[in-house]
Design an enzyme around this catalytic site. Structure first.
Site, PDB file in Angstrom:
ATOM      1  N   HIS A   1     -19.503   9.594  -0.054  1.00  0.00           N
ATOM      2  CA  HIS A   1     -19.936   8.323   0.523  1.00  0.00           C
ATOM      3  C   HIS A   1     -21.461   8.260   0.480  1.00  0.00           C
ATOM      4  O   HIS A   1     -22.125   9.256   0.798  1.00  0.00           O
ATOM      5  CB  HIS A   1     -19.437   8.214   1.970  1.00  0.00           C
ATOM      6  CG  HIS A   1     -19.784   6.904   2.609  1.00  0.00           C
ATOM      7  ND1 HIS A   1     -19.116   5.741   2.322  1.00  0.00           N
ATOM      8  CD2 HIS A   1     -20.751   6.578   3.511  1.00  0.00           C
ATOM      9  CE1 HIS A   1     -19.657   4.750   3.015  1.00  0.00           C
ATOM     10  NE2 HIS A   1     -20.644   5.232   3.748  1.00  0.00           N
TER      11      HIS A   1
ATOM     12  N   ASN B   1     -13.784  12.953  -0.587  1.00  0.00           N
ATOM     13  CA  ASN B   1     -14.427  11.688  -0.927  1.00  0.00           C
ATOM     14  C   ASN B   1     -15.936  11.866  -0.829  1.00  0.00           C
ATOM     15  O   ASN B   1     -16.418  12.744  -0.103  1.00  0.00           O
ATOM     16  CB  ASN B   1     -13.976  10.588   0.035  1.00  0.00           C
ATOM     17  CG  ASN B   1     -14.544   9.227  -0.344  1.00  0.00           C
ATOM     18  OD1 ASN B   1     -14.523   8.855  -1.522  1.00  0.00           O
ATOM     19  ND2 ASN B   1     -15.043   8.486   0.625  1.00  0.00           N
TER      20      ASN B   1
ATOM     21  N   ARG C   1       0.805  -1.219   0.000  1.00  0.00           N
ATOM     22  CA  ARG C   1       0.000   0.000   0.000  1.00  0.00           C
ATOM     23  C   ARG C   1       0.839   1.271   0.000  1.00  0.00           C
ATOM     24  O   ARG C   1       0.602   2.176  -0.799  1.00  0.00           O
ATOM     25  CB  ARG C   1      -0.960   0.015   1.195  1.00  0.00           C
ATOM     26  CG  ARG C   1      -1.859   1.269   1.205  1.00  0.00           C
ATOM     27  CD  ARG C   1      -2.706   1.340   2.462  1.00  0.00           C
ATOM     28  NE  ARG C   1      -3.587   0.180   2.564  1.00  0.00           N
ATOM     29  CZ  ARG C   1      -4.335  -0.086   3.628  1.00  0.00           C
ATOM     30  NH1 ARG C   1      -4.290   0.705   4.675  1.00  0.00           N
ATOM     31  NH2 ARG C   1      -5.123  -1.145   3.640  1.00  0.00           N
TER      32      ARG C   1
ATOM     33  N   GLU D   1     -25.497  12.495  -5.288  1.00  0.00           N
ATOM     34  CA  GLU D   1     -24.029  12.501  -5.277  1.00  0.00           C
ATOM     35  C   GLU D   1     -23.498  13.368  -6.411  1.00  0.00           C
ATOM     36  O   GLU D   1     -22.586  14.184  -6.221  1.00  0.00           O
ATOM     37  CB  GLU D   1     -23.480  11.075  -5.429  1.00  0.00           C
ATOM     38  CG  GLU D   1     -23.688  10.176  -4.233  1.00  0.00           C
ATOM     39  CD  GLU D   1     -23.079   8.807  -4.463  1.00  0.00           C
ATOM     40  OE1 GLU D   1     -21.976   8.731  -5.040  1.00  0.00           O
ATOM     41  OE2 GLU D   1     -23.706   7.807  -4.076  1.00  0.00           O
TER      42      GLU D   1
ATOM     43  N   ASP E   1      -9.424  11.804   6.150  1.00  0.00           N
ATOM     44  CA  ASP E   1      -8.375  11.779   7.162  1.00  0.00           C
ATOM     45  C   ASP E   1      -7.902  10.334   7.320  1.00  0.00           C
ATOM     46  O   ASP E   1      -8.157   9.499   6.456  1.00  0.00           O
ATOM     47  CB  ASP E   1      -8.850  12.404   8.483  1.00  0.00           C
ATOM     48  CG  ASP E   1      -9.985  11.623   9.142  1.00  0.00           C
ATOM     49  OD1 ASP E   1     -10.289  10.495   8.692  1.00  0.00           O
ATOM     50  OD2 ASP E   1     -10.567  12.148  10.111  1.00  0.00           O
ATOM     51  N   GLU E   2      -7.220  10.046   8.412  1.00  0.00           N
ATOM     52  CA  GLU E   2      -6.605   8.728   8.555  1.00  0.00           C
ATOM     53  C   GLU E   2      -7.567   7.660   9.062  1.00  0.00           C
ATOM     54  O   GLU E   2      -7.161   6.523   9.292  1.00  0.00           O
ATOM     55  CB  GLU E   2      -5.386   8.837   9.482  1.00  0.00           C
ATOM     56  CG  GLU E   2      -4.292   9.720   8.903  1.00  0.00           C
ATOM     57  CD  GLU E   2      -3.072   9.850   9.801  1.00  0.00           C
ATOM     58  OE1 GLU E   2      -2.863   8.951  10.624  1.00  0.00           O
ATOM     59  OE2 GLU E   2      -2.347  10.849   9.670  1.00  0.00           O
TER      60      GLU E   2
ATOM     61  N   LEU F   1      -6.463   4.646   1.607  1.00  0.00           N
ATOM     62  CA  LEU F   1      -5.230   5.413   1.471  1.00  0.00           C
ATOM     63  C   LEU F   1      -4.406   5.299   2.742  1.00  0.00           C
ATOM     64  O   LEU F   1      -4.940   5.298   3.851  1.00  0.00           O
ATOM     65  CB  LEU F   1      -5.558   6.876   1.186  1.00  0.00           C
ATOM     66  CG  LEU F   1      -6.269   7.142  -0.139  1.00  0.00           C
ATOM     67  CD1 LEU F   1      -6.768   8.574  -0.195  1.00  0.00           C
ATOM     68  CD2 LEU F   1      -5.346   6.843  -1.307  1.00  0.00           C
TER      69      LEU F   1
END
Length: 216
Positions: A108, A106, A64, A173, A140-141, A92
């Site tokens: 969703h 992103n 990754r 969307e 974010d993470e 990511l």
């Protein structure tokens, strides 16, 4: 002019909606690069038919962080200001996200924080909610957990299937993703704790209402 980078893995319908808004001037930006991690997907074909710079960086079999470093290098080479995930089916790495803080969006198919992860529409139907929708958020993470930029509500009907609910959500969307991109590129916003707000501090500051919609 600001430059967008699009990451996708499949049919790319959100990418196509963004690209058409860019082409019509609805988004004052240009698409600097479209990157797919799969070679044989419709989104990549559409990008090439539109004359965009579109490439495949195969991810299969690559660790990754090594893959993300390759993608990051390509984005930097093309001076990308904002990264838009459009059905990019990879998580990511933290290292990638730290390279582009508050520069990755992103979308969703749920009203986050409800129903994160895969099969959000199926989750909504199983849970029995009366309203679902979609969310544009900064990445974010953590999974589907970054600050929310825009949301749109969609009613869940008694006879809905995953397919019918997904189609109704997808229409929203396509609308709010472009609105959110315009908002972010325009600047004049900041993140306080988890809240994306616009205006200066103190009087006149208000929450962002970009893309909000009442359930029909």
């Amino acid at each position: 002019m600001k430059r967008l980078g699009i990451l996708l893995s499949g049919r790319g319908s959100n990418f196509e909606a963004i690209a058409r808004n860019v082409a019509s001037g609805g988004i004052e930006a240009e698409i600097g690069i479209v990157i797919s991690n799969r070679a044989d997907v419709q989104g990549l074909q559409i990008a090439r038919e539109m004359g965009l710079n579109a490439i495949c960086l195969q991810s299969k079999g690559i660790e990754r962080e090594a893959y993300d470093a390759e993608v990051a290098a390509e984005l930097k080479q093309h001076s990308i200001d904002l990264i838009c995930l459009a059905g990019f089916m990879r998580l990511l790495s933290a290292a990638f996200i730290r390279e582009f803080p508050m520069r990755i969006l992103n979308i969703h198919p749920s009203l986050l924080p409800a129903f994160p992860g895969l099969d959000a529409q199926k989750q909504a139907l199983k849970y029995g909610v009366k309203i679902s929708g979609c969310t544009v958020h900064f990445v974010d993470e953590h999974l589907d957990a970054g600050p929310i930029v825009a949301q749109a509500a969609v009613p869940v009907l008694d006879g809905d299937t995953v397919e019918t609910l997904s189609a109704r959500i997808l229409k929203e969307e396509h609308r709010i993703y472009s609105e959110a991109i315009r908002f972010v590129l325009a600047g004049g916003w900041r993140v306080e704790d988890r809240r994306v707000v616009v205006g200066g501090r103190g009087a006149g500051s208000r929450e962002s209402g970009v893309g909000s919609a009442e359930a029909e």
